[in-house]
Scaffold this active site. Sequence first.
Site, PDB file in Angstrom:
ATOM      1  N   SER A 110      10.655 -12.151  -2.756  1.00  0.00           N
ATOM      2  CA  SER A 110       9.396 -11.605  -2.238  1.00  0.00           C
ATOM      3  C   SER A 110       8.737 -10.828  -3.370  1.00  0.00           C
ATOM      4  O   SER A 110       9.409 -10.430  -4.329  1.00  0.00           O
ATOM      5  CB  SER A 110       9.665 -10.707  -1.023  1.00  0.00           C
ATOM      6  OG  SER A 110      10.691  -9.780  -1.299  1.00  0.00           O
ATOM      7  N   GLU A 114       5.901  -7.747  -4.444  1.00  0.00           N
ATOM      8  CA  GLU A 114       5.162  -6.568  -3.986  1.00  0.00           C
ATOM      9  C   GLU A 114       3.920  -6.298  -4.842  1.00  0.00           C
ATOM     10  O   GLU A 114       3.947  -6.421  -6.055  1.00  0.00           O
ATOM     11  CB  GLU A 114       6.092  -5.350  -4.031  1.00  0.00           C
ATOM     12  CG  GLU A 114       5.406  -4.068  -3.566  1.00  0.00           C
ATOM     13  CD  GLU A 114       6.377  -2.909  -3.420  1.00  0.00           C
ATOM     14  OE1 GLU A 114       7.457  -3.090  -2.824  1.00  0.00           O
ATOM     15  OE2 GLU A 114       6.047  -1.812  -3.907  1.00  0.00           O
ATOM     16  N   ASP A 129       5.731   9.540   0.462  1.00  0.00           N
ATOM     17  CA  ASP A 129       5.860  10.817  -0.242  1.00  0.00           C
ATOM     18  C   ASP A 129       4.621  11.651   0.017  1.00  0.00           C
ATOM     19  O   ASP A 129       3.534  11.125   0.243  1.00  0.00           O
ATOM     20  CB  ASP A 129       6.004  10.581  -1.750  1.00  0.00           C
ATOM     21  CG  ASP A 129       7.380  10.047  -2.080  1.00  0.00           C
ATOM     22  OD1 ASP A 129       8.356  10.570  -1.511  1.00  0.00           O
ATOM     23  OD2 ASP A 129       7.473   9.113  -2.890  1.00  0.00           O
ATOM     24  N   PHE A 143       7.717   6.986 -14.437  1.00  0.00           N
ATOM     25  CA  PHE A 143       7.844   6.748 -13.002  1.00  0.00           C
ATOM     26  C   PHE A 143       9.299   6.920 -12.546  1.00  0.00           C
ATOM     27  O   PHE A 143       9.581   7.484 -11.488  1.00  0.00           O
ATOM     28  CB  PHE A 143       7.333   5.335 -12.710  1.00  0.00           C
ATOM     29  CG  PHE A 143       7.181   5.045 -11.259  1.00  0.00           C
ATOM     30  CD1 PHE A 143       6.345   5.830 -10.480  1.00  0.00           C
ATOM     31  CD2 PHE A 143       7.880   4.002 -10.661  1.00  0.00           C
ATOM     32  CE1 PHE A 143       6.201   5.571  -9.120  1.00  0.00           C
ATOM     33  CE2 PHE A 143       7.750   3.743  -9.309  1.00  0.00           C
ATOM     34  CZ  PHE A 143       6.911   4.536  -8.546  1.00  0.00           C
ATOM     35  N   HIS A 174      13.462  -8.705  -4.411  1.00  0.00           N
ATOM     36  CA  HIS A 174      12.081  -8.288  -4.144  1.00  0.00           C
ATOM     37  C   HIS A 174      11.535  -7.783  -5.480  1.00  0.00           C
ATOM     38  O   HIS A 174      12.056  -6.808  -6.037  1.00  0.00           O
ATOM     39  CB  HIS A 174      12.105  -7.163  -3.099  1.00  0.00           C
ATOM     40  CG  HIS A 174      10.771  -6.595  -2.738  1.00  0.00           C
ATOM     41  ND1 HIS A 174       9.906  -7.209  -1.859  1.00  0.00           N
ATOM     42  CD2 HIS A 174      10.148  -5.446  -3.125  1.00  0.00           C
ATOM     43  CE1 HIS A 174       8.813  -6.459  -1.707  1.00  0.00           C
ATOM     44  NE2 HIS A 174       8.936  -5.398  -2.482  1.00  0.00           N
TER      45      HIS A 174
HETATM   46  P1  FAD Z   1      13.441   8.131   4.640  1.00  0.00           P
HETATM   47  O1  FAD Z   1      14.333   6.998   4.912  1.00  0.00           O
HETATM   48  O2  FAD Z   1      12.792   8.804   5.792  1.00  0.00           O
HETATM   49  O3  FAD Z   1      14.285   9.191   3.777  1.00  0.00           O
HETATM   50  C1  FAD Z   1      13.648  10.229   3.054  1.00  0.00           C
HETATM   51  C2  FAD Z   1      14.665  11.318   2.672  1.00  0.00           C
HETATM   52  O4  FAD Z   1      15.026  12.084   3.823  1.00  0.00           O
HETATM   53  C3  FAD Z   1      15.993  10.845   2.101  1.00  0.00           C
HETATM   54  O5  FAD Z   1      16.422  11.796   1.172  1.00  0.00           O
HETATM   55  C4  FAD Z   1      16.934  10.779   3.307  1.00  0.00           C
HETATM   56  O6  FAD Z   1      18.276  11.017   2.916  1.00  0.00           O
HETATM   57  C5  FAD Z   1      16.395  11.909   4.166  1.00  0.00           C
HETATM   58  N1  FAD Z   1      16.361  11.542   5.608  1.00  0.00           N
HETATM   59  C6  FAD Z   1      16.110  10.332   6.149  1.00  0.00           C
HETATM   60  N2  FAD Z   1      16.087  10.394   7.489  1.00  0.00           N
HETATM   61  C7  FAD Z   1      16.319  11.691   7.807  1.00  0.00           C
HETATM   62  C8  FAD Z   1      16.389  12.394   9.033  1.00  0.00           C
HETATM   63  N3  FAD Z   1      16.226  11.751  10.202  1.00  0.00           N
HETATM   64  N4  FAD Z   1      16.632  13.740   8.987  1.00  0.00           N
HETATM   65  C9  FAD Z   1      16.801  14.383   7.813  1.00  0.00           C
HETATM   66  N5  FAD Z   1      16.731  13.762   6.612  1.00  0.00           N
HETATM   67  C10 FAD Z   1      16.488  12.442   6.607  1.00  0.00           C
HETATM   68  N6  FAD Z   1       5.986   4.996  -1.026  1.00  0.00           N
HETATM   69  C11 FAD Z   1       4.686   4.980  -0.659  1.00  0.00           C
HETATM   70  O7  FAD Z   1       4.051   6.055  -0.626  1.00  0.00           O
HETATM   71  N7  FAD Z   1       4.056   3.811  -0.322  1.00  0.00           N
HETATM   72  C12 FAD Z   1       4.702   2.628  -0.299  1.00  0.00           C
HETATM   73  O8  FAD Z   1       4.113   1.603   0.033  1.00  0.00           O
HETATM   74  C13 FAD Z   1       6.069   2.604  -0.688  1.00  0.00           C
HETATM   75  N8  FAD Z   1       6.781   1.446  -0.687  1.00  0.00           N
HETATM   76  C14 FAD Z   1       8.119   1.470  -0.987  1.00  0.00           C
HETATM   77  C15 FAD Z   1       8.861   0.279  -0.891  1.00  0.00           C
HETATM   78  C16 FAD Z   1      10.212   0.273  -1.174  1.00  0.00           C
HETATM   79  C17 FAD Z   1      10.980  -1.024  -1.062  1.00  0.00           C
HETATM   80  C18 FAD Z   1      10.861   1.472  -1.595  1.00  0.00           C
HETATM   81  C19 FAD Z   1      12.326   1.470  -1.952  1.00  0.00           C
HETATM   82  C20 FAD Z   1      10.147   2.660  -1.677  1.00  0.00           C
HETATM   83  C21 FAD Z   1       8.769   2.680  -1.363  1.00  0.00           C
HETATM   84  N9  FAD Z   1       8.013   3.856  -1.400  1.00  0.00           N
HETATM   85  C22 FAD Z   1       6.690   3.841  -1.048  1.00  0.00           C
HETATM   86  C23 FAD Z   1       8.638   5.119  -1.793  1.00  0.00           C
HETATM   87  C24 FAD Z   1       9.152   5.921  -0.562  1.00  0.00           C
HETATM   88  O9  FAD Z   1       8.093   6.200   0.306  1.00  0.00           O
HETATM   89  C25 FAD Z   1       9.770   7.211  -1.062  1.00  0.00           C
HETATM   90  O10 FAD Z   1      10.956   6.939  -1.749  1.00  0.00           O
HETATM   91  C26 FAD Z   1       9.967   8.286  -0.007  1.00  0.00           C
HETATM   92  O11 FAD Z   1      10.321   9.486  -0.694  1.00  0.00           O
HETATM   93  C27 FAD Z   1      11.074   7.997   0.996  1.00  0.00           C
HETATM   94  O12 FAD Z   1      10.717   7.048   1.902  1.00  0.00           O
HETATM   95  P2  FAD Z   1      11.828   6.413   2.888  1.00  0.00           P
HETATM   96  O13 FAD Z   1      11.155   5.522   3.810  1.00  0.00           O
HETATM   97  O14 FAD Z   1      12.968   5.904   2.104  1.00  0.00           O
HETATM   98  O15 FAD Z   1      12.280   7.769   3.632  1.00  0.00           O
END
Ligand code: FAD
Length: 279
Positions: free
Chosen positions: A9, A11, A103, A210, A260
């Site tokens: 895939s 991105e 973020d 980055f 990906h």
């Molecule tokens: P989560 O899974 O919610 O985790 C975030 C943090 O909180 C982690 O440290 C985890 O250990 C902790 N955590 C998780 N769940 C809980 C909970 N229930 N209670 C307490 N702590 C918790 N960013 C963008 O802005 N736009 C994008 O389009 C984008 N695309 C991405 C695509 C991929 C494939 C990847 C790997 C990253 C992408 N990111 C993007 C970056 C991502 O948004 C950041 O890394 C962000 O800081 C974490 O997102 P997450 O969904 O992994 O968060």
Amino acid sequence: MSRKKPRISFEYFPPKTEQGKDKLLNVTTPTLNELNPEFFSVTYGAGGSTRDTTLGVVSAIRETGIDVAPHLSFGGDDENTINALLETYRERGIKRLVALRGDMPSGMGTAMQMVYANELVAFVRERTGDHFNIEVAAYPEIHPEAESYDSDIRFLKGKFDAGANSAITQYFFNVEAYFYFLDQCAANGIDQPIYAGIMPIVNFDNLLRFSRNCGAEIPRWICQRMAVYAGDQDSMRKFGIEVVTQLCQTLLDSGAPGIHFYTMNQVEPTREICNNLNL
Ligand code: FAD
């Protein structure tokens, strides 16, 4: 026994200009689509900053019959806004999402409440049932804000328990980190596929900058080699392709379910790497 073809895939991020969008839709996408990816995905700016541009690019790609997945996060939006966006995607024939926490946009301080990805996954499932295939993010080198290695894996499990189908990793260059992570996930009851996110090296200086923020480690030997090539774009490009091709080859030979590519909206070097791998 023949091995299952690995999933690939690609991105994108939403381009900032009409010219950039035009090139992405009319040149980059048809060219990369020749490699038969399972889908393209389009990132979503934190706090909804790219809500319209992500939607615009996703809709335009979908209109050409290609599968495409918008990334999505709550950011500062309320449930009605996210619900409306989900409905629009559904109406436009989108069947896959990448669900994230995202973020905090710089300058927002603590003004915005971050919604964890597991909560977004649960929200999407509650509102749209099984309509979407949901991808989530995973971190073989562990998310930079994670309390611990184990808690990060536990929270990944939480995303699957909430209804995610598979995960895509943050990019990495250490193969061992990925396979150790897969083992730890399996030991914690995760049996869904975790696809390797791979960053082809387009601009090494940008990559270094980055990587510091997102917690991806660039091995010292790669940095040292790139330092020797500083200013020699052609050698940097060739070395980057060689390193990433080798990384992908090792991943696929060792059983990674697919790759990906973070294309940075460029055909090359992603296409060259895929061709090297016979993908
Ligand atoms: P989560 O899974 O919610 O985790 C975030 C943090 O909180 C982690 O440290 C985890 O250990 C902790 N955590 C998780 N769940 C809980 C909970 N229930 N209670 C307490 N702590 C918790 N960013 C963008 O802005 N736009 C994008 O389009 C984008 N695309 C991405 C695509 C991929 C494939 C990847 C790997 C990253 C992408 N990111 C993007 C970056 C991502 O948004 C950041 O890394 C962000 O800081 C974490 O997102 P997450 O969904 O992994 O968060």
